[in-house]
Design an enzyme around this catalytic site. Structure first.
Site, PDB file in Angstrom:
ATOM      1  N   GLY A 154      29.751  38.268  -1.518  1.00 17.65           N
ATOM      2  CA  GLY A 154      30.920  38.007  -1.866  1.00 17.65           C
ATOM      3  C   GLY A 154      30.764  38.935  -3.734  1.00 17.65           C
ATOM      4  O   GLY A 154      32.090  38.661  -3.976  1.00 17.65           O
ATOM      5  N   ASN A 155      29.693  39.057  -4.186  1.00 21.05           N
ATOM      6  CA  ASN A 155      30.066  39.678  -5.480  1.00 21.05           C
ATOM      7  C   ASN A 155      29.887  41.387  -5.809  1.00 21.05           C
ATOM      8  O   ASN A 155      30.661  40.959  -6.998  1.00 21.05           O
ATOM      9  CB  ASN A 155      28.308  39.125  -6.290  1.00 21.05           C
ATOM     10  CG  ASN A 155      28.441  38.049  -6.761  1.00 21.05           C
ATOM     11  OD1 ASN A 155      29.025  36.908  -6.703  1.00 21.05           O
ATOM     12  ND2 ASN A 155      26.902  37.677  -6.276  1.00 21.05           N
ATOM     13  N   LYS A 189      25.840  22.926  -4.505  1.00 23.96           N
ATOM     14  CA  LYS A 189      26.349  24.027  -3.823  1.00 23.96           C
ATOM     15  C   LYS A 189      27.692  23.646  -5.301  1.00 23.96           C
ATOM     16  O   LYS A 189      28.851  22.643  -5.025  1.00 23.96           O
ATOM     17  CB  LYS A 189      27.363  24.658  -2.982  1.00 23.96           C
ATOM     18  CG  LYS A 189      26.609  25.038  -2.254  1.00 23.96           C
ATOM     19  CD  LYS A 189      26.747  26.673  -2.327  1.00 23.96           C
ATOM     20  CE  LYS A 189      25.596  26.865  -1.235  1.00 23.96           C
ATOM     21  NZ  LYS A 189      25.206  29.182  -1.644  1.00 23.96           N
ATOM     22  N   LYS A 194      26.566  32.427   3.716  1.00 30.78           N
ATOM     23  CA  LYS A 194      27.152  33.324   4.595  1.00 30.78           C
ATOM     24  C   LYS A 194      25.484  33.727   4.673  1.00 30.78           C
ATOM     25  O   LYS A 194      25.506  34.665   6.373  1.00 30.78           O
ATOM     26  CB  LYS A 194      27.653  33.985   4.143  1.00 30.78           C
ATOM     27  CG  LYS A 194      27.438  35.083   2.778  1.00 30.78           C
ATOM     28  CD  LYS A 194      27.081  36.692   3.524  1.00 30.78           C
ATOM     29  CE  LYS A 194      26.454  38.118   2.314  1.00 30.78           C
ATOM     30  NZ  LYS A 194      25.545  37.255   1.474  1.00 30.78           N
ATOM     31  N   LYS A 243      18.564  35.069   2.044  1.00 31.70           N
ATOM     32  CA  LYS A 243      18.467  36.124   2.799  1.00 31.70           C
ATOM     33  C   LYS A 243      17.184  36.688   3.965  1.00 31.70           C
ATOM     34  O   LYS A 243      17.138  37.172   5.179  1.00 31.70           O
ATOM     35  CB  LYS A 243      18.493  37.515   1.918  1.00 31.70           C
ATOM     36  CG  LYS A 243      20.055  37.337   1.338  1.00 31.70           C
ATOM     37  CD  LYS A 243      20.064  38.929   0.854  1.00 31.70           C
ATOM     38  CE  LYS A 243      21.443  38.608  -0.579  1.00 31.70           C
ATOM     39  NZ  LYS A 243      22.334  37.863   0.148  1.00 31.70           N
TER      40      LYS A 243
END
Ligand code: ADP
Ligand code: MG
Length: 316
Positions: free
Chosen positions: A11-12, A127, A210, A272
């Site tokens: 997203g970054n 979050k 994600k 990840k």
């Protein structure tokens, strides 16, 4: 059978405003279409942290202003971000396909992801979402049932839980689109979290990582490879330190050992590597590549990036 690849975009890497995002996505599409042109069947997911943050802040500000728009719940903001990012991606990919004379359709599936109401994450929301509030404002919102935490001396921010993805509601539809050779953008921002209630699936304020949702997507479409594209070309141990060592291949067992040694930062590289482990252990032969967008093709060719594979077949 073509190679099925599930690609996750960070997203970054999408820029900070619509113009930047359009530019970034135009660039990204070239690399994605390279993979399609090479004969791979591509399914795309993406992050949405900065984008859902922007939408949430804007809706928040508008509801407090003279415009007096309704307060927008968090799952709805997530759905808006999937549409906003998906639109740019499908537009840019379609244009790039056309330029190269490739006849394929691309579309975004607004995706709901089932989470467990009893997920321990609900006991500890972590979050941060939305704007900063004063202590007094935070107290008023807390009384309304929201959870607030102090954020590094900058004020109070709402926090939401980050539960694990269990199932993807639209998975059969996604699979049928993929089977027909279409390019699908799905599970943006980790998906819109929903829980089973007596009257059906219901959206809840939470953020699913994600990277975990993308691994689940890869598992459910029976992908050959999961590719997580991010800001670094490879995963390192002793990251950022003088002894830093870039890794080309990592078995599940090695990855697990490095996790215990705290080699991967929480909230960035750790999810990840965990996602890669869950994909690798879901079925023999499933492998994950972590690399940058620019290096995706080289990475797939085995020339760079970090591959995370199950230990089977390795002699040690
Ligand atoms: P994305 O938006 O792609 O999810 P993140 O910022 O969440 O990106 O995670 C990627 C970042 O993780 C890299 O840019 C890098 O700065 C950081 N990182 C943390 N630990 C490591 C590590 N051990 N090896 C490589 N990168 C790491
Ligand atoms: Mg991230």
């Amino acid at each position: 059978m073509s190679n099925i690849i599930v690609l996750a975009l960070g997203g970054n890497a999408l820029g900070n405003d619509p113009q930047e995002q359009k530019e970034a996505v135009r660039h990204t599409s070239k690399s994605i279409v390279d993979l399609i042109e090479a004969g791979n069947q591509v399914i795309l997911s993406h992050g949405n942290g900065p984008q859902v943050g922007m939408i949430n802040l804007a809706m928040d500000a508008a509801s407090k202003s003279e415009a007096g728009t309704p307060e927008m719940p968090f799952p709805e903001c997530g759905a808006m971000s999937q549409g906003y990012i998906g639109y740019h991606l499908q537009n840019a990919i379609q244009n790039e396909l056309k330029l190269r004379g490739i006849k394929k359709s691309v579309a975004t599936v607004i995706t709901q992801v089932v989470v467990d109401k009893n997920d321990p994450a609900f006991q500890n929301p972590t979050k941060p979402v939305g704007s900063f509030y004063t202590k007094e404002e935070a107290e008023i919102m807390t009384a309304k049932g929201f959870t607030f935490k102090e954020d590094a001396g900058r004020g109070y921010r709402r926090v939401v839980p980050s539960p694990k993805p269990i199932d993807i509601v639209e998975i059969d539809f996604i699979k049928s689109l993929v089977d027909k050779g279409n390019i699908v953008i799905a599970a943006g921002g980790g998906g819109i979290p929903v829980v089973e209630e007596a009257d059906g699936l219901t959206g809840i304020p939470a953020v699913i990582d994600k990277d975990f949702t993308t691994a689940k997507l890869a598992e459910l479409v029976d992908a050959d490879s999961l590719i997580i594209l991010t800001a670094v070309e490879k995963v390192a141990v002793k990251y950022g330190k003088p002894e830093q060592l870039w890794l080309s291949e990592l078995t599940v067992e090695e990855a697990q050992k490095y996790i215990i040694d705290k080699e991967f930062a929480e909230g960035s590289m750790l999810p990840k590597v965990r996602a890669a482990i869950s994909f690798a252990t879901s079925k023999t032969g499933r492998k994950t590549l972590i690399t940058s967008l620019e290096k995706a093709a080289d990475g797939l060719a085995g020339k760079t990036g970090t591959w995370i594979i199950s230990g089977e077949g390795h002699t040690k």
